[in-house]
Design an enzyme around this catalytic site. Sequence first.
Site, PDB file in Angstrom:
ATOM      1  N   ASP A   1       0.859  -1.110  -0.035  1.00 42.47           N
ATOM      2  CA  ASP A   1      -0.192  -0.075  -0.083  1.00 42.47           C
ATOM      3  C   ASP A   1       0.850   1.332   0.042  1.00 42.47           C
ATOM      4  O   ASP A   1       0.634   2.144  -0.807  1.00 42.47           O
ATOM      5  CB  ASP A   1      -1.039  -0.020   1.129  1.00 42.47           C
ATOM      6  CG  ASP A   1      -0.673  -0.007   2.570  1.00 42.47           C
ATOM      7  OD1 ASP A   1       0.460  -0.494   2.892  1.00 42.47           O
ATOM      8  OD2 ASP A   1      -1.376   0.025   3.431  1.00 42.47           O
TER       9      ASP A   1
ATOM     10  N   GLY B   1      -3.206  -5.535  18.500  1.00 40.70           N
ATOM     11  CA  GLY B   1      -1.833  -5.863  18.271  1.00 40.70           C
ATOM     12  C   GLY B   1      -1.968  -7.379  17.424  1.00 40.70           C
ATOM     13  O   GLY B   1      -0.920  -7.951  17.429  1.00 40.70           O
TER      14      GLY B   1
ATOM     15  N   LEU C   1      -4.907  -7.321  12.731  1.00 38.65           N
ATOM     16  CA  LEU C   1      -6.273  -7.096  12.231  1.00 38.65           C
ATOM     17  C   LEU C   1      -6.799  -5.709  12.199  1.00 38.65           C
ATOM     18  O   LEU C   1      -8.059  -5.404  12.179  1.00 38.65           O
ATOM     19  CB  LEU C   1      -7.466  -7.913  12.735  1.00 38.65           C
ATOM     20  CG  LEU C   1      -6.902  -9.437  13.032  1.00 38.65           C
ATOM     21  CD1 LEU C   1      -8.027 -10.364  13.578  1.00 38.65           C
ATOM     22  CD2 LEU C   1      -6.982 -10.133  11.553  1.00 38.65           C
ATOM     23  N   SER C   2      -5.786  -4.624  12.430  1.00 34.88           N
ATOM     24  CA  SER C   2      -6.032  -3.222  12.235  1.00 34.88           C
ATOM     25  C   SER C   2      -7.098  -2.764  13.292  1.00 34.88           C
ATOM     26  O   SER C   2      -7.932  -2.052  13.249  1.00 34.88           O
ATOM     27  CB  SER C   2      -6.644  -3.102  10.704  1.00 34.88           C
ATOM     28  OG  SER C   2      -6.822  -1.930  10.588  1.00 34.88           O
TER      29      SER C   2
ATOM     30  N   SER D   1      -5.996  -0.473  15.212  1.00 36.78           N
ATOM     31  CA  SER D   1      -5.682   0.704  15.273  1.00 36.78           C
ATOM     32  C   SER D   1      -6.724   1.748  14.275  1.00 36.78           C
ATOM     33  O   SER D   1      -7.306   2.742  14.651  1.00 36.78           O
ATOM     34  CB  SER D   1      -4.337   1.154  15.105  1.00 36.78           C
ATOM     35  OG  SER D   1      -3.381   0.373  15.410  1.00 36.78           O
TER      36      SER D   1
ATOM     37  N   ASP E   1      -5.461  -0.041   5.811  1.00 31.13           N
ATOM     38  CA  ASP E   1      -6.487  -0.386   6.971  1.00 31.13           C
ATOM     39  C   ASP E   1      -7.699   0.418   7.180  1.00 31.13           C
ATOM     40  O   ASP E   1      -8.878   0.191   7.352  1.00 31.13           O
ATOM     41  CB  ASP E   1      -5.458  -0.273   8.161  1.00 31.13           C
ATOM     42  CG  ASP E   1      -4.322  -1.139   8.057  1.00 31.13           C
ATOM     43  OD1 ASP E   1      -4.281  -2.017   7.184  1.00 31.13           O
ATOM     44  OD2 ASP E   1      -3.429  -1.200   8.794  1.00 31.13           O
TER      45      ASP E   1
ATOM     46  N   TYR F   1       9.018  -1.911  10.026  1.00 29.71           N
ATOM     47  CA  TYR F   1       8.072  -0.761   9.161  1.00 29.71           C
ATOM     48  C   TYR F   1       8.779   0.125   8.613  1.00 29.71           C
ATOM     49  O   TYR F   1       8.692   0.109   7.255  1.00 29.71           O
ATOM     50  CB  TYR F   1       6.835  -0.808   9.880  1.00 29.71           C
ATOM     51  CG  TYR F   1       5.624  -0.464   8.987  1.00 29.71           C
ATOM     52  CD1 TYR F   1       4.793  -1.491   8.657  1.00 29.71           C
ATOM     53  CD2 TYR F   1       5.470   0.643   8.512  1.00 29.71           C
ATOM     54  CE1 TYR F   1       3.799  -1.414   7.641  1.00 29.71           C
ATOM     55  CE2 TYR F   1       4.499   1.171   7.589  1.00 29.71           C
ATOM     56  CZ  TYR F   1       3.635   0.022   7.092  1.00 29.71           C
ATOM     57  OH  TYR F   1       2.656   0.376   6.485  1.00 29.71           O
TER      58      TYR F   1
END
Length: 387
Positions: free
Chosen positions: A39, A125, A128-129, A131, A173, A222
């Site tokens: 992405d 955490g 699975l998004s 945040s 996300d 990341y």
Amino acid sequence: MDGTPAFLRSRFKETFPHSGKPKFFRAPGRVNLIGEHTDYNLGFVLPIALDLASYTAAAPDTQGKLCVRSESEGETREWPISSIIDLEPARDWSDYVAGVARELILAGYDVQPANLFVHSTVPLGSGLSSSAAFEVSVALALLNGRDIPPLELVHLCQRAENRFVGMPCGVMDQYASVFGRSGAALQIDCRTRQHQPVPLPEGIAIIAVNSMVKHELGKTAYRERVDECAAAVRIIQERHPLVKSLRDATMRHLETFGPAMPELVYRRARHVITENGRVIEFVKACEAKDLERMGRTFRESHESLRHDYEVSCEELDFLVETALAMPAVFGARMTGGGFGGCTVNLVAPQAAADFKSAIARKYEERFGTAPAVYDCHPSAGAGEMQF
Ligand code: GLA
């Protein structure tokens, strides 16, 4: 753990006994089927929004404050509304709230004093998004029913995460949480910011298995991957100025310019270029209802993430290898940023129950922790809940 109206209403009332009647907002988590770490390289991704979601109940506050209770953290934060714009990150969960409120204000939305109660069924955490689900449900609550173009909502929440939380994430996300579709995956073009629904063939169950680990390395790694991809683009661009991101790069570019790249940068770029191709391949396989080919694409994606992109870990590799050795499993791969979190598995529905119990048992035997297992059903995107 519950997202039902009765639960939210009663917990809101207990937390804010003097507040008026709340409105309720829901924003789902997501599982990414394929297109990992593509992405922020402006490529393709294929997530589904989940029925696991973040829920925010919100009502106006009369004291001029923004007050937020997080059920999962068991903590409450409050700020005078006038101070939001000058806040510094606290480096904890409240940054998602403050970051979203700031971005709304900066974008010209009038953020009113409010009491917010947030409860999430997306495991934190887990890859699975949680945040993005949190951000989007809070943004909707702060807007309190006012209209916002959906893509602006996506970008605003992404900016909150990039600028205030300090995570240079891509757009997937937040996009999946806002645009999710019941019954279909979303093929998102992260350059044009457009998407098309991809119905999934029958005869397949999507099951996420949570390794229950989240290695610390994740956040730094990341950031490093984002930089390594940018380095690959710079090298290709010297000769091909039209290549603006790895989305534009091809394997032919890589063969030509690979020798000018550090070996590590070469492998990172190879993952991104081949992974974009796998998204297209997977979508075609879905359309052709070719379950074997869907599974093969999953397996190749995991290998590439493991060896070229190096974002897997022992626990995820174990889950993938164990799944692939089981009957009626078409494909398995890590999903999300990596270094822990979940795998996503394509399983024949009649074998799903056996798969779930067997993988849980084997993982626990090996690592001493029982994994959580989720049936993934493509769900609708974020919005106000009406009841
Ligand atoms: C995290 C980020 C996403 C995406 C994935 C990897 O989930 O938030 O933007 O980059 O990692 O595909």
